[in-house]
Write an enzyme that holds these catalytic residues in place. Sequence first.
Site, PDB file in Angstrom:
ATOM      1  N   LYS A  34       0.831  -1.217   0.000  1.00 39.45           N
ATOM      2  CA  LYS A  34       0.000   0.000   0.000  1.00 39.45           C
ATOM      3  C   LYS A  34       0.864   1.265   0.000  1.00 39.45           C
ATOM      4  O   LYS A  34       0.358   2.364  -0.217  1.00 39.45           O
ATOM      5  CB  LYS A  34      -0.889  -0.035   1.250  1.00 39.45           C
ATOM      6  N   THR A 125       4.595 -12.631  14.950  1.00 43.52           N
ATOM      7  CA  THR A 125       5.603 -12.067  15.844  1.00 43.52           C
ATOM      8  C   THR A 125       5.589 -12.766  17.205  1.00 43.52           C
ATOM      9  O   THR A 125       4.553 -13.279  17.633  1.00 43.52           O
ATOM     10  CB  THR A 125       5.319 -10.558  16.055  1.00 43.52           C
ATOM     11  N   ASP A 126       6.737 -12.735  17.881  1.00 45.40           N
ATOM     12  CA  ASP A 126       6.787 -13.307  19.240  1.00 45.40           C
ATOM     13  C   ASP A 126       5.954 -12.498  20.228  1.00 45.40           C
ATOM     14  O   ASP A 126       5.652 -12.962  21.327  1.00 45.40           O
ATOM     15  CB  ASP A 126       8.240 -13.434  19.730  1.00 45.40           C
ATOM     16  N   GLU A 127       5.566 -11.266  19.823  1.00 46.40           N
ATOM     17  CA  GLU A 127       4.784 -10.430  20.751  1.00 46.40           C
ATOM     18  C   GLU A 127       3.414 -11.019  21.043  1.00 46.40           C
ATOM     19  O   GLU A 127       2.757 -10.613  22.009  1.00 46.40           O
ATOM     20  CB  GLU A 127       4.640  -9.003  20.204  1.00 46.40           C
ATOM     21  N   TYR A 153      -1.132  -3.485  18.952  1.00 43.67           N
ATOM     22  CA  TYR A 153      -0.397  -4.136  17.862  1.00 43.67           C
ATOM     23  C   TYR A 153      -0.369  -5.649  18.049  1.00 43.67           C
ATOM     24  O   TYR A 153      -0.758  -6.411  17.165  1.00 43.67           O
ATOM     25  CB  TYR A 153       1.040  -3.586  17.779  1.00 43.67           C
ATOM     26  N   SER A 154       0.092  -6.099  19.232  1.00 43.86           N
ATOM     27  CA  SER A 154       0.238  -7.548  19.405  1.00 43.86           C
ATOM     28  C   SER A 154      -1.130  -8.230  19.415  1.00 43.86           C
ATOM     29  O   SER A 154      -1.278  -9.355  18.927  1.00 43.86           O
ATOM     30  CB  SER A 154       1.037  -7.880  20.662  1.00 43.86           C
ATOM     31  N   SER A 156      -3.667  -7.323  17.620  1.00 37.92           N
ATOM     32  CA  SER A 156      -4.109  -7.444  16.218  1.00 37.92           C
ATOM     33  C   SER A 156      -3.356  -8.573  15.520  1.00 37.92           C
ATOM     34  O   SER A 156      -3.926  -9.308  14.708  1.00 37.92           O
ATOM     35  CB  SER A 156      -3.925  -6.114  15.470  1.00 37.92           C
ATOM     36  N   LYS A 157      -2.081  -8.752  15.843  1.00 31.55           N
ATOM     37  CA  LYS A 157      -1.306  -9.845  15.217  1.00 31.55           C
ATOM     38  C   LYS A 157      -1.813 -11.209  15.724  1.00 31.55           C
ATOM     39  O   LYS A 157      -1.906 -12.167  14.953  1.00 31.55           O
ATOM     40  CB  LYS A 157       0.194  -9.690  15.520  1.00 31.55           C
ATOM     41  N   ASN A 182      12.687  -9.815  17.595  1.00 33.36           N
ATOM     42  CA  ASN A 182      13.044  -8.515  16.997  1.00 33.36           C
ATOM     43  C   ASN A 182      14.104  -8.641  15.910  1.00 33.36           C
ATOM     44  O   ASN A 182      15.169  -9.213  16.147  1.00 33.36           O
ATOM     45  CB  ASN A 182      13.605  -7.584  18.077  1.00 33.36           C
ATOM     46  N   ARG A 217      15.165  -7.642  24.620  1.00 34.41           N
ATOM     47  CA  ARG A 217      14.682  -8.110  23.329  1.00 34.41           C
ATOM     48  C   ARG A 217      15.674  -9.132  22.791  1.00 34.41           C
ATOM     49  O   ARG A 217      16.867  -9.109  23.125  1.00 34.41           O
ATOM     50  CB  ARG A 217      14.529  -6.936  22.343  1.00 34.41           C
TER      51      ARG A 217
HETATM   52  P1  NAD Z   1       7.277  -2.360   8.230  1.00 29.24           P
HETATM   53  O1  NAD Z   1       6.375  -1.456   9.004  1.00 29.24           O
HETATM   54  O2  NAD Z   1       8.679  -1.959   7.992  1.00 29.24           O
HETATM   55  O3  NAD Z   1       6.637  -2.647   6.792  1.00 29.24           O
HETATM   56  C1  NAD Z   1       5.267  -2.897   6.618  1.00 29.24           C
HETATM   57  C2  NAD Z   1       4.966  -2.821   5.120  1.00 29.24           C
HETATM   58  O4  NAD Z   1       3.587  -3.164   4.933  1.00 29.24           O
HETATM   59  C3  NAD Z   1       5.172  -1.438   4.512  1.00 29.24           C
HETATM   60  O5  NAD Z   1       5.811  -1.527   3.266  1.00 29.24           O
HETATM   61  C4  NAD Z   1       3.737  -0.910   4.336  1.00 29.24           C
HETATM   62  O6  NAD Z   1       3.609   0.004   3.263  1.00 29.24           O
HETATM   63  C5  NAD Z   1       2.990  -2.204   4.067  1.00 29.24           C
HETATM   64  N1  NAD Z   1       1.563  -2.118   4.405  1.00 29.24           N
HETATM   65  C6  NAD Z   1       1.021  -1.609   5.541  1.00 29.24           C
HETATM   66  N2  NAD Z   1      -0.323  -1.678   5.478  1.00 29.24           N
HETATM   67  C7  NAD Z   1      -0.626  -2.265   4.289  1.00 29.24           C
HETATM   68  C8  NAD Z   1      -1.841  -2.632   3.659  1.00 29.24           C
HETATM   69  N3  NAD Z   1      -3.030  -2.395   4.242  1.00 29.24           N
HETATM   70  N4  NAD Z   1      -1.800  -3.223   2.453  1.00 29.24           N
HETATM   71  C9  NAD Z   1      -0.603  -3.464   1.836  1.00 29.24           C
HETATM   72  N5  NAD Z   1       0.577  -3.125   2.372  1.00 29.24           N
HETATM   73  C10 NAD Z   1       0.571  -2.537   3.599  1.00 29.24           C
HETATM   74  O7  NAD Z   1       7.177  -3.760   8.964  1.00 29.24           O
HETATM   75  P2  NAD Z   1       8.321  -4.856   9.224  1.00 29.24           P
HETATM   76  O8  NAD Z   1       9.071  -4.502  10.435  1.00 29.24           O
HETATM   77  O9  NAD Z   1       9.027  -5.121   7.957  1.00 29.24           O
HETATM   78  O10 NAD Z   1       7.404  -6.117   9.595  1.00 29.24           O
HETATM   79  C11 NAD Z   1       6.926  -6.979   8.575  1.00 29.24           C
HETATM   80  C12 NAD Z   1       6.081  -8.066   9.209  1.00 29.24           C
HETATM   81  O11 NAD Z   1       6.881  -8.806  10.120  1.00 29.24           O
HETATM   82  C13 NAD Z   1       4.899  -7.550  10.024  1.00 29.24           C
HETATM   83  O12 NAD Z   1       3.803  -8.407   9.812  1.00 29.24           O
HETATM   84  C14 NAD Z   1       5.374  -7.627  11.458  1.00 29.24           C
HETATM   85  O13 NAD Z   1       4.285  -7.820  12.326  1.00 29.24           O
HETATM   86  C15 NAD Z   1       6.276  -8.834  11.410  1.00 29.24           C
HETATM   87  N6  NAD Z   1       7.404  -8.878  12.362  1.00 29.24           N
HETATM   88  C16 NAD Z   1       8.242  -7.820  12.479  1.00 29.24           C
HETATM   89  C17 NAD Z   1       9.356  -7.912  13.330  1.00 29.24           C
HETATM   90  C18 NAD Z   1      10.343  -6.772  13.476  1.00 29.24           C
HETATM   91  O14 NAD Z   1      11.234  -6.855  14.325  1.00 29.24           O
HETATM   92  N7  NAD Z   1      10.282  -5.720  12.683  1.00 29.24           N
HETATM   93  C19 NAD Z   1       9.578  -9.086  14.061  1.00 29.24           C
HETATM   94  C20 NAD Z   1       8.677 -10.153  13.929  1.00 29.24           C
HETATM   95  C21 NAD Z   1       7.600 -10.022  13.065  1.00 29.24           C
HETATM   96  O1  DAU Z   2       9.443  -8.822  18.826  1.00 28.45           O
HETATM   97  C1  DAU Z   2       9.028  -8.563  17.528  1.00 28.45           C
HETATM   98  C2  DAU Z   2       8.540  -7.137  17.412  1.00 28.45           C
HETATM   99  O2  DAU Z   2       9.681  -6.304  17.515  1.00 28.45           O
HETATM  100  C3  DAU Z   2       7.780  -6.880  16.117  1.00 28.45           C
HETATM  101  O3  DAU Z   2       6.606  -7.641  16.111  1.00 28.45           O
HETATM  102  C4  DAU Z   2       7.445  -5.398  15.963  1.00 28.45           C
HETATM  103  O4  DAU Z   2       6.856  -5.167  14.699  1.00 28.45           O
HETATM  104  C5  DAU Z   2       8.735  -4.612  16.066  1.00 28.45           C
HETATM  105  O5  DAU Z   2       8.449  -3.217  15.988  1.00 28.45           O
HETATM  106  C6  DAU Z   2       9.446  -4.912  17.378  1.00 28.45           C
HETATM  107  O6  DAU Z   2       8.682  -4.426  18.512  1.00 28.45           O
HETATM  108  P1  DAU Z   2       9.396  -3.706  19.762  1.00 28.45           P
HETATM  109  O7  DAU Z   2       8.369  -2.891  20.450  1.00 28.45           O
HETATM  110  O8  DAU Z   2      10.176  -4.680  20.556  1.00 28.45           O
HETATM  111  O9  DAU Z   2      10.468  -2.799  18.938  1.00 28.45           O
HETATM  112  P2  DAU Z   2      10.917  -1.272  19.098  1.00 28.45           P
HETATM  113  O10 DAU Z   2      12.071  -1.078  18.194  1.00 28.45           O
HETATM  114  O11 DAU Z   2       9.765  -0.328  18.988  1.00 28.45           O
HETATM  115  O12 DAU Z   2      11.438  -1.223  20.597  1.00 28.45           O
HETATM  116  C7  DAU Z   2      12.462  -2.110  21.047  1.00 28.45           C
HETATM  117  C8  DAU Z   2      12.684  -1.828  22.514  1.00 28.45           C
HETATM  118  O13 DAU Z   2      13.274  -0.528  22.648  1.00 28.45           O
HETATM  119  C9  DAU Z   2      11.405  -1.787  23.339  1.00 28.45           C
HETATM  120  O14 DAU Z   2      11.672  -2.327  24.614  1.00 28.45           O
HETATM  121  C10 DAU Z   2      11.082  -0.298  23.463  1.00 28.45           C
HETATM  122  C11 DAU Z   2      12.469   0.337  23.450  1.00 28.45           C
HETATM  123  N1  DAU Z   2      12.548   1.692  22.862  1.00 28.45           N
HETATM  124  C12 DAU Z   2      12.016   1.887  21.620  1.00 28.45           C
HETATM  125  C13 DAU Z   2      12.061   3.125  21.019  1.00 28.45           C
HETATM  126  C14 DAU Z   2      11.461   3.351  19.644  1.00 28.45           C
HETATM  127  C15 DAU Z   2      13.179   2.718  23.532  1.00 28.45           C
HETATM  128  O15 DAU Z   2      13.686   2.538  24.664  1.00 28.45           O
HETATM  129  N2  DAU Z   2      13.231   3.947  22.932  1.00 28.45           N
HETATM  130  C16 DAU Z   2      12.685   4.209  21.713  1.00 28.45           C
HETATM  131  O16 DAU Z   2      12.735   5.382  21.250  1.00 28.45           O
END
Ligand code: NAD
Ligand code: DAU
Length: 339
Positions: A34, A125-127, A153-154, A156-157, A182, A217
Amino acid sequence: MKIIVTGGAGFIGGNFVHLMVNTYPEDQIICLDKLTYAGNMETLQPVMDKPNFQFVKGDIADRPFVYQLFEDVKPDVVINFAAESHVDRSIEDPGIFLQTNVIGTGVLLDACRKYGIQRYHQVSTDEVYGDLPLDRPDLFFTEETPLHTSSPYSASKASADLLVMAYYRTFKIPATISRCSNNYGPYHFPEKLIPLMIANALNDKPLPVYGKGENVRDWLYVEDHCKAIDLIVRKSRVGEVYNIGGHNERTNLEVVKTVLRELGKSEDLITYVTDRPGHDMRYAIDPTKIHRELGWLPETKFDDGIKKTIQWYLDNKSWWENIISGEYQNYYEKMYANR
Ligand code: NAD
Ligand code: DAU
């Protein structure tokens, strides 16, 4: 095979698309995204001209659009990365998380049911397991750990995971789910901890650590996650859930100090700010099942991965500077000004 990868313009989806396009030239990779604030066409630049890659802009929750795409493409495999992914944003405004993460997953599953599919894979996700206490380092999330969510978020997942399992059981959709810890690595949006800290440190701005920085994490280099998903899709049984993680637990403070050390910046930049509401204490994955059944093991150790990641941000300043110079500034101001 024709593989639809949703969310491929984001962080993990983008890394996955790169891996698929380059590893499997005989497969056709169709990225559906999107292009929300988190989607970035620059992430897809390295594959845009490849003959086995196609980009389609669209919303996974838009039923007529998704059905039309399935009619046109007739995919063999769908891998759903598309999601609203940032916990802090879900606390500000949960609605879009329900729309994309729950309704969007439901639409994709209905399309698979209507048109048929060889494999639907849900990137979860592990969340969904909630958190573990800091004083019980012996505890880990297994695939049997009950779902117990903390943030919109978690929740909804987890809802999406329940839908996937229901469609597997009721409609025999050949589905799998992976739950990863993460991720970190190239193309990580700078609202998340590691890229935010790298960008702020490089700009000599304060590094906002929530609470005392003691939350833990379990970090995994993004390429290891992508390889695990590829293995699951090609080799695993349907109806299974796989945890993905590499036993790389760090407190947030340890991570932030590592970034500062690698960049030669002072720890005086660390600023403790108000904690995240409902903040999960510790995530820790037990990856025994994916190792035993599919032979997966992570290849990149945290100490190497963090160096590679920092180098990527140094070498690709325009990628993240474009992001933090735009609309992102309003977000940053809103989230951190009075914290
Ligand atoms: P991100 O936010 O970087 O990317 C999400 C992508 O989805 C973007 O390109 C966005 O444009 C697209 N998107 C959002 N809404 C949409 C919609 N309605 N239709 C089509 N596209 C849409 O996310 P990420 O960190 O790459 O995470 C990807 C997946 O992995 C997610 O499902 C997340 O829950 C899961 N995940 C993330 C982590 C992490 O550490 N980042 C860890 C475990 C699982
Ligand atoms: O565990 C998997 C998840 O990891 C994914 O499902 C999520 O999509 C991904 O965003 C991530 O979630 P977290 O909440 O763990 O990630 P985030 O990078 O937002 O934060 C990591 C840790 O750092 C968390 O304990 C919050 C802390 N934090 C985060 C931010 C953005 C800070 O202390 N300061 C900050 O500014």
